[in-house]
Design an enzyme around this catalytic site. Sequence first.
Site: not given
Ligand code: G6P
Length: 501
Positions: A404, A190
């Site tokens: 991003d 992602h």
């Molecule tokens: C990004 C990443 C996700 C992640 C999200 C929130 O979008 O691609 O994999 O879950 O951030 O971050 P966190 O560390 O809270 O899961």
Amino acid sequence: MNTTEHADSDRELSSQAGHSGSAAESDALYDFMVVSNRLPVDRCSPDEAGCEDGWRRSPGGLVTALAPMMTKTDGAWVGWHGAPDETLEPFSHGGIDLIPVQLSTDDIELFYEGFSNATLWPLYHDVIAPPEFHRTWWDSYRKVNRRFADATIRSAAEGATVWVQDYQLQLVPKMLREARPDLKIGFFNHIPFPPPEIFAQLPWRRAIIDGLLGADLVGFQRPSDAGNFMRSARRFLGASVKQQQIHVKDTDGKTTHIARAQAFPISIDVKQISELARNPEIIERSRQIRRDLGNPKTILLGVDRLDYTKGIRHRLKAYEELLADGKVTVENAALIQVASPSRERVEHYRLLREEVEGTVGHINGTYDTMQNTAVRYLHHSYPIEEMVALYLAADVMLVTALRDGMNLVAKEYVTARTNNDGALVLSEFAGAADQLKQALLMNPHDIDGLKDTIMRAVNLEPSEAARRMRAMRKQILDHDVDLWSSDFLSALEEKVIRDDS
Ligand code: G6P
């Protein structure tokens, strides 16, 4: 091969974990499995809307896109449930079977905050912050990836399709392939994938590429990310790459497996956002927001996780200079900055919060009047209903990311603008810039350029705004997150063209 990159040690971890590599021993077996660091549910209290048995579906398009597939086929989701040191039995929520993976306090420190978010995250985002390399973090990353792989292996039916998500789990595809060659394995990254010149810094670069190449299909947000990955596979593993097919060879040079790399730009749940944007209560709430700010001529909006990749400091700097130049005033404009709390125990995130809050305090201290505030700063997360009200209230959306993978806020804003008005200022370093070509694109490092672009957005002729917004809305309405997941999954089913010549 460098010993730190030796994949064999993963087998040791596997046998320590006691997994047999057989699907036959577990209770329920699934034909379709999604594996991600977080399960698609959050804990909630019973009085909150949408709360069922203490859980609520997480916001975001991924779960919406995959939920129908989960219920249609025999599906399950493997992931961490968000609390340290807690072991939960598999359970169901909203028709989806969930298989929780436990993370200890140490795992959270070393695997999640450490290797995932203080090594890989900055490395993959153009080293905006310096990545840290620690062997203990890497050991934990391998161990936790093994745990996710084992939980999947135990519950996957013969020939099941497994879709692994994101940078936290890059070793899982190879672990799955070694134990279960019968599985169809997809991986989607992602976040960006860095150019080989930057990826080269990672002491475990070969093991990461090798881990990803366990997949049949490795998906990325942008064609440039897929290109970077293929160049790294060639450079660091000596893989031969032909037309997006990466030939994985054994020591005799014989091709044992072919992985494909391709871009699949992710999108949002268009239906949900469009419906909310037409909901009279949400429209009224957006008017209320404008009134609460004193009905200024222009409302500008930023919505981000509080992350150093998002360019929040650059945005504030540009806005402060516009106030200083008198191009905007607190009477005729207001900037709302929603910064949702994120990864608060990681050093760079702590420092960023201090800097951003210091800057907001400085701007407001200098320019506020008794009636008006220059920057309305909100360090909260909001439900999607409130977000859509904010999108409707905002004349100008500021997405100034330094890097991003995609940026779904940009796509949500455009989707919410059902009247085809409003202006999107969008960084060319966000994946969304590939699809939203009619946004006001800019380089956030160029503060003068950013200021000019903000002013262009503030003064955009309604006819030009409508022309741009209409074109962007068409792009997104035609490419929602359901199409993203079905495109990926049909590509995963396609046979590779084997050409060993
Ligand atoms: C990004 C990443 C996700 C992640 C999200 C929130 O979008 O691609 O994999 O879950 O951030 O971050 P966190 O560390 O809270 O899961």
